[in-house]
Design an enzyme around this catalytic site. Sequence first.
Site, PDB file in Angstrom:
ATOM      1  N   ARG A   1       0.847  -1.196   0.000  1.00 13.94           N
ATOM      2  CA  ARG A   1       0.000   0.000   0.000  1.00 13.94           C
ATOM      3  C   ARG A   1       0.885   1.249   0.000  1.00 13.94           C
ATOM      4  O   ARG A   1       1.945   1.278   0.637  1.00 13.94           O
ATOM      5  CB  ARG A   1      -0.892   0.035   1.250  1.00 13.94           C
ATOM      6  CG  ARG A   1      -2.070  -0.921   1.194  1.00 13.94           C
ATOM      7  CD  ARG A   1      -3.108  -0.526   0.144  1.00 13.94           C
ATOM      8  NE  ARG A   1      -4.205  -1.472   0.033  1.00 13.94           N
ATOM      9  CZ  ARG A   1      -4.280  -2.456  -0.867  1.00 13.94           C
ATOM     10  NH1 ARG A   1      -3.309  -2.634  -1.735  1.00 13.94           N
ATOM     11  NH2 ARG A   1      -5.339  -3.252  -0.910  1.00 13.94           N
TER      12      ARG A   1
ATOM     13  N   HIS B   1      -0.743   0.170  -9.904  1.00 17.73           N
ATOM     14  CA  HIS B   1      -1.472  -0.756  -9.010  1.00 17.73           C
ATOM     15  C   HIS B   1      -2.024  -1.969  -9.774  1.00 17.73           C
ATOM     16  O   HIS B   1      -3.233  -2.230  -9.759  1.00 17.73           O
ATOM     17  CB  HIS B   1      -2.608  -0.016  -8.273  1.00 17.73           C
ATOM     18  CG  HIS B   1      -3.033  -0.715  -7.018  1.00 17.73           C
ATOM     19  ND1 HIS B   1      -3.483  -0.046  -5.899  1.00 17.73           N
ATOM     20  CD2 HIS B   1      -3.083  -2.046  -6.697  1.00 17.73           C
ATOM     21  CE1 HIS B   1      -3.797  -0.929  -4.953  1.00 17.73           C
ATOM     22  NE2 HIS B   1      -3.560  -2.158  -5.425  1.00 17.73           N
TER      23      HIS B   1
HETATM   24  P1  NDP Z   1      -1.642 -11.655   4.785  1.00 14.32           P
HETATM   25  O1  NDP Z   1      -2.530 -11.181   5.869  1.00 14.32           O
HETATM   26  O2  NDP Z   1      -1.774 -13.068   4.323  1.00 14.32           O
HETATM   27  O3  NDP Z   1      -0.113 -11.447   5.229  1.00 14.32           O
HETATM   28  C1  NDP Z   1       0.327 -10.327   5.891  1.00 14.32           C
HETATM   29  C2  NDP Z   1       1.685 -10.618   6.514  1.00 14.32           C
HETATM   30  O4  NDP Z   1       2.172  -9.436   7.139  1.00 14.32           O
HETATM   31  C3  NDP Z   1       1.670 -11.715   7.572  1.00 14.32           C
HETATM   32  O5  NDP Z   1       2.790 -12.524   7.455  1.00 14.32           O
HETATM   33  C4  NDP Z   1       1.720 -10.932   8.879  1.00 14.32           C
HETATM   34  O6  NDP Z   1       2.331 -11.626   9.951  1.00 14.32           O
HETATM   35  C5  NDP Z   1       2.568  -9.757   8.479  1.00 14.32           C
HETATM   36  N1  NDP Z   1       2.333  -8.582   9.340  1.00 14.32           N
HETATM   37  C6  NDP Z   1       1.201  -7.900   9.562  1.00 14.32           C
HETATM   38  N2  NDP Z   1       1.396  -6.876  10.414  1.00 14.32           N
HETATM   39  C7  NDP Z   1       2.710  -6.926  10.742  1.00 14.32           C
HETATM   40  C8  NDP Z   1       3.543  -6.146  11.584  1.00 14.32           C
HETATM   41  N3  NDP Z   1       3.061  -5.108  12.268  1.00 14.32           N
HETATM   42  N4  NDP Z   1       4.852  -6.483  11.676  1.00 14.32           N
HETATM   43  C9  NDP Z   1       5.343  -7.554  11.020  1.00 14.32           C
HETATM   44  N5  NDP Z   1       4.612  -8.332  10.183  1.00 14.32           N
HETATM   45  C10 NDP Z   1       3.315  -8.020  10.060  1.00 14.32           C
HETATM   46  O7  NDP Z   1      -1.837 -10.628   3.580  1.00 14.32           O
HETATM   47  P2  NDP Z   1      -1.725 -10.915   2.007  1.00 14.32           P
HETATM   48  O8  NDP Z   1      -0.433 -11.585   1.751  1.00 14.32           O
HETATM   49  O9  NDP Z   1      -2.960 -11.559   1.516  1.00 14.32           O
HETATM   50  O10 NDP Z   1      -1.713  -9.431   1.426  1.00 14.32           O
HETATM   51  C11 NDP Z   1      -0.724  -8.500   1.794  1.00 14.32           C
HETATM   52  C12 NDP Z   1      -1.061  -7.136   1.227  1.00 14.32           C
HETATM   53  O11 NDP Z   1      -0.807  -7.079  -0.170  1.00 14.32           O
HETATM   54  C13 NDP Z   1      -2.539  -6.706   1.304  1.00 14.32           C
HETATM   55  O12 NDP Z   1      -2.891  -6.290   2.594  1.00 14.32           O
HETATM   56  C14 NDP Z   1      -2.612  -5.617   0.275  1.00 14.32           C
HETATM   57  O13 NDP Z   1      -2.318  -4.401   0.905  1.00 14.32           O
HETATM   58  C15 NDP Z   1      -1.503  -5.959  -0.704  1.00 14.32           C
HETATM   59  N6  NDP Z   1      -2.016  -6.296  -2.043  1.00 14.32           N
HETATM   60  C16 NDP Z   1      -1.557  -5.579  -3.123  1.00 14.32           C
HETATM   61  C17 NDP Z   1      -1.977  -5.866  -4.408  1.00 14.32           C
HETATM   62  C18 NDP Z   1      -1.458  -5.105  -5.589  1.00 14.32           C
HETATM   63  O14 NDP Z   1      -1.935  -5.337  -6.707  1.00 14.32           O
HETATM   64  N7  NDP Z   1      -0.490  -4.239  -5.447  1.00 14.32           N
HETATM   65  C19 NDP Z   1      -2.943  -6.954  -4.658  1.00 14.32           C
HETATM   66  C20 NDP Z   1      -3.333  -7.669  -3.472  1.00 14.32           C
HETATM   67  C21 NDP Z   1      -2.892  -7.335  -2.216  1.00 14.32           C
HETATM   68  P3  NDP Z   1       1.705 -12.979  10.595  1.00 14.32           P
HETATM   69  O15 NDP Z   1       1.742 -14.004   9.498  1.00 14.32           O
HETATM   70  O16 NDP Z   1       2.609 -13.323  11.693  1.00 14.32           O
HETATM   71  O17 NDP Z   1       0.306 -12.650  11.012  1.00 14.32           O
END
Ligand code: NDP
Length: 309
Positions: free
Chosen positions: A224, A272
């Site tokens: 994001r 995007h």
């Molecule tokens: P997930 O929820 O599966 O994964 C998020 C990861 O981030 C997890 O491993 C989580 O840790 C980690 N995380 C969250 N908060 C923290 C923190 N404060 N510190 C450290 N690690 C953290 O999300 P997705 O993989 O499905 O998606 C990720 C993002 O990709 C979406 O939220 C979206 O913003 C973006 N996106 C972008 C697209 C684009 O076209 N550019 C398309 C689709 C998505 P843990 O596993 O331990 O919970």
Amino acid sequence: MSLLVISPGKDPEAWVKALKEQHPGLNIYVYPEDHDKEEVEFALTWKHPRGIFKNYPNLKVIASMGAGVDHITSDEELPENIKITKVVDDRLEEDMGTFVLSLILAHQRNLLHYRESQLNEKWEPVPYTRNNQIKVGILGIGNLGQRVAHKLLQNDFQVIGFSRNKKEIENVESFAGEDELDEFLEQSNILVNMLPLTPNTEKILDKELFEKLPKGAYLINVARGEHLVEQDLLAKVDDGHLSGAALDVFWEEPIRDEHPFWKHPKIRVTPHIASVTHPKSVVPQIIENYERLQDGEPLKNEVKRDIGY
Ligand code: NDP
């Protein structure tokens, strides 16, 4: 019980068509057409007008049309008891994996440099580092991040991951929690941001973080725009600490005219498109959750509202 589709700025037609094909009996309303608000128990949404959900007394579930849910959780007037779900989709993961791999290969094999040379009619070979000498750090190694890791490992890159909780992923060293962030950053020749946007991760990509990366590191942001402090990135690319960046997401989309990113020689901008949801492949999980709601069963891919993803 009815399903409400809300996607201002996006044509909802493909969603409605896929929903009707896969559940012909479903009663669907498309916002803002006239509809009975009391009937709506399930909403499928992308960037809804702020504050509207409080007008739906029987709403129980808000399903995001994509993997990100920050467009829902950032609504300060969201009623407390409503459940939120996100998309988890194999195609979406695959597209993210191949897109990030393409960006990394293009960077590592200096393709921007050669395009520039070509336009200037210059024959300018430059050295390159082999894949197995490059360590890619995936900041937020969740559903999408793990697919990215897999693609990179298949291509001989070294991969490390950072998350809130420790992970067991074959051939990926896992770092977790704030205590291990520095150690993770210090090793990341390329940093791929795949975090969700939450109050804890907003503006995480700032000067302080960039300075912990090795000199010459490259940034890829496909999560994001609000994760990035844009001025800090420009300063660190311009002073040579970072070798450049590939950005797919921005605070303001599209970025404004005259934005310094447009013409920056070391910053690649894409609109995007890293991984785009296809309604046909995602609608089955929406219908499944709609039916689960009707049957009183636990939802799939539910977001933990207290942590915001
Ligand atoms: P997930 O929820 O599966 O994964 C998020 C990861 O981030 C997890 O491993 C989580 O840790 C980690 N995380 C969250 N908060 C923290 C923190 N404060 N510190 C450290 N690690 C953290 O999300 P997705 O993989 O499905 O998606 C990720 C993002 O990709 C979406 O939220 C979206 O913003 C973006 N996106 C972008 C697209 C684009 O076209 N550019 C398309 C689709 C998505 P843990 O596993 O331990 O919970």
